[in-house]
Design an enzyme around this catalytic site. Structure first.
Site, PDB file in Angstrom:
ATOM      1  N   GLY A  46      30.574 -24.638  15.864  1.00  0.00           N
ATOM      2  CA  GLY A  46      31.014 -23.811  16.978  1.00  0.00           C
ATOM      3  C   GLY A  46      30.917 -24.584  18.276  1.00  0.00           C
ATOM      4  O   GLY A  46      30.151 -25.549  18.379  1.00  0.00           O
ATOM      5  N   GLN A  51      30.430 -26.116  27.151  1.00  0.00           N
ATOM      6  CA  GLN A  51      30.122 -27.404  26.504  1.00  0.00           C
ATOM      7  C   GLN A  51      31.210 -28.448  26.720  1.00  0.00           C
ATOM      8  O   GLN A  51      30.989 -29.638  26.497  1.00  0.00           O
ATOM      9  CB  GLN A  51      29.910 -27.207  25.000  1.00  0.00           C
ATOM     10  CG  GLN A  51      28.688 -26.356  24.681  1.00  0.00           C
ATOM     11  CD  GLN A  51      28.485 -26.264  23.179  1.00  0.00           C
ATOM     12  OE1 GLN A  51      29.030 -25.382  22.532  1.00  0.00           O
ATOM     13  NE2 GLN A  51      27.729 -27.185  22.623  1.00  0.00           N
ATOM     14  N   CYS A  99      22.617 -28.144  18.300  1.00  0.00           N
ATOM     15  CA  CYS A  99      23.670 -27.880  19.283  1.00  0.00           C
ATOM     16  C   CYS A  99      24.289 -29.208  19.691  1.00  0.00           C
ATOM     17  O   CYS A  99      23.568 -30.170  19.942  1.00  0.00           O
ATOM     18  CB  CYS A  99      23.056 -27.177  20.498  1.00  0.00           C
ATOM     19  SG  CYS A  99      24.251 -26.808  21.791  1.00  0.00           S
ATOM     20  N   LEU A 100      25.611 -29.236  19.748  1.00  0.00           N
ATOM     21  CA  LEU A 100      26.293 -30.481  20.115  1.00  0.00           C
ATOM     22  C   LEU A 100      25.937 -30.933  21.528  1.00  0.00           C
ATOM     23  O   LEU A 100      26.044 -32.113  21.836  1.00  0.00           O
ATOM     24  CB  LEU A 100      27.815 -30.299  19.985  1.00  0.00           C
ATOM     25  CG  LEU A 100      28.319 -30.012  18.563  1.00  0.00           C
ATOM     26  CD1 LEU A 100      29.810 -29.709  18.578  1.00  0.00           C
ATOM     27  CD2 LEU A 100      28.008 -31.156  17.616  1.00  0.00           C
ATOM     28  N   HIS A 141      24.490 -17.828  18.930  1.00  0.00           N
ATOM     29  CA  HIS A 141      24.229 -19.149  19.533  1.00  0.00           C
ATOM     30  C   HIS A 141      25.306 -19.465  20.576  1.00  0.00           C
ATOM     31  O   HIS A 141      24.994 -19.867  21.703  1.00  0.00           O
ATOM     32  CB  HIS A 141      24.200 -20.219  18.431  1.00  0.00           C
ATOM     33  CG  HIS A 141      24.056 -21.625  18.953  1.00  0.00           C
ATOM     34  ND1 HIS A 141      22.954 -22.407  18.676  1.00  0.00           N
ATOM     35  CD2 HIS A 141      24.871 -22.382  19.735  1.00  0.00           C
ATOM     36  CE1 HIS A 141      23.112 -23.586  19.281  1.00  0.00           C
ATOM     37  NE2 HIS A 141      24.263 -23.597  19.923  1.00  0.00           N
ATOM     38  N   GLU A 142      26.561 -19.268  20.197  1.00  0.00           N
ATOM     39  CA  GLU A 142      27.671 -19.585  21.109  1.00  0.00           C
ATOM     40  C   GLU A 142      27.709 -18.619  22.286  1.00  0.00           C
ATOM     41  O   GLU A 142      27.982 -19.016  23.419  1.00  0.00           O
ATOM     42  CB  GLU A 142      29.017 -19.568  20.367  1.00  0.00           C
ATOM     43  CG  GLU A 142      29.121 -20.557  19.209  1.00  0.00           C
ATOM     44  CD  GLU A 142      28.745 -21.981  19.567  1.00  0.00           C
ATOM     45  OE1 GLU A 142      28.920 -22.382  20.727  1.00  0.00           O
ATOM     46  OE2 GLU A 142      28.254 -22.703  18.681  1.00  0.00           O
ATOM     47  N   HIS A 145      25.562 -19.591  25.147  1.00  0.00           N
ATOM     48  CA  HIS A 145      26.138 -20.618  26.029  1.00  0.00           C
ATOM     49  C   HIS A 145      26.879 -19.989  27.204  1.00  0.00           C
ATOM     50  O   HIS A 145      26.889 -20.540  28.303  1.00  0.00           O
ATOM     51  CB  HIS A 145      27.139 -21.494  25.259  1.00  0.00           C
ATOM     52  CG  HIS A 145      26.505 -22.606  24.464  1.00  0.00           C
ATOM     53  ND1 HIS A 145      25.802 -23.636  25.053  1.00  0.00           N
ATOM     54  CD2 HIS A 145      26.485 -22.858  23.135  1.00  0.00           C
ATOM     55  CE1 HIS A 145      25.384 -24.472  24.108  1.00  0.00           C
ATOM     56  NE2 HIS A 145      25.773 -24.021  22.933  1.00  0.00           N
TER      57      HIS A 145
HETATM   58 NI    NI Z   1      25.336 -24.969  21.094  1.00  0.00          NI
END
Ligand code: NI
Length: 185
Positions: A46, A51, A99-100, A141-142, A145
Site C-alpha cells: 500500500g 508518501q 512502511c516504505l 495503516h494507510e 498516513h
Molecule cells: Ni506506510
C-alpha cells in the site's frame, strides 16, 4: 512513472492531508497509476499520497503480491479516495508492519480486526462497507498516513526507545532502501 518515496523526517508525512474534490482534481487517474507503479517497484502492499509528497486523502492498496498465500486477494488493486473509518471492532490483533517511508523497521502493531469504512474508488464509485482480515490492517495503516501518523507512533515507549537511533539516522538520510527516495541527503 515511478515517484520518489518520501522518507521519515520529511514534513509532508506529518501533515493532515486535504480532501480531494474528485470531479475537479486534475491528473487524478495518472497519479493513481503512478502510485500503483511506485508501490509495485518498492514491493509494497500500500502507498498513501503523503508518501509521494502529495498531501491529499488518497491511498492505493495492492494485495496481489500476497495472493500466493491469500488467494482471495488475487488481482486486488484498488484506490481509496477520501476514505473514512466510521466504526472499529473491539476485537484487536497484533501483526508485524513495515512502511516504505520507514525503511528497515518492522514492528508488531495492535489494531482493530474489523472496520466499517466509506470511500470512493478509482472509478469514482462510492462504497460503504465492513472490511476485515489483511485488507483491514493495510487500510488502517494507510489511513493513518492521511492524518500524519506512522505505524511507529503506535509502539510502546519501550519499543520506541529501541528504534529511536534508527529513526534519528533516517531523518539525516542515513538508511538504505532499494527504491528512489526523497530524504535529507
Ligand atoms: Ni506506510
Amino acid at each position: 512513472m515511478v515517484l520518489p518515496m518520501y522518507i521519515f523526517g520529511q514534513p509532508v508525512l506529518r501533515k493532515v492531508a486535504e480532501e480531494i474534490d474528485v470531479n475537479n482534481y486534475e491528473g487524478l487517474q495518472e497519479l493513481i497509476q503512478n502510485m500503483y507503479e511506485t508501490n509495485k517497484k518498492a514491493e509494497g502492499v500500500g502507498l498513501a499520497g503523503p508518501q509521494v509528497g502529495k498531501s491529499i486523502r488518497l491511498f492505493i492498496v495492492d494485495l496481489d503480491v500476497i495472493s500466493d498465500d491469500m488467494p482471495e486477494y488475487k488481482g486486488f488493486l484498488h484506490a481509496f479516495i477520501n476514505p473514512e473509518i466510521l466504526e472499529s471492532s473491539e476485537e484487536t490483533s497484533s501483526y508485524e508492519e513495515g512502511c516504505l517511508s520507514v525503511p528497515g523497521i518492522h514492528e508488531s502493531v495492535k489494531r482493530p480486526v474489523k472496520i466499517h469504512v466509506k470511500y470512493t474508488d478509482e472509478n469514482l464509485k462510492e462504497h460503504d462497507e465492513w472490511i476485515d482480515g489483511f485488507l483491514a490492517r493495510v487500510f488502517q495503516h494507510e489511513y493513518d498516513h492521511l492524518d500524519g501518523k506512522l505505524f511507529v507512533d503506535h509502539l510502546s515507549t519501550f519499543r520506541k526507545q529501541l528504534i529511536k537511533s534508527k529513526l534519528v539516522n533516517m531523518t539525516k538520510g542515513k538508511f538504505s532502501a532499494s527504491y528512489k527516495c526523497k530524504a535529507n541527503r
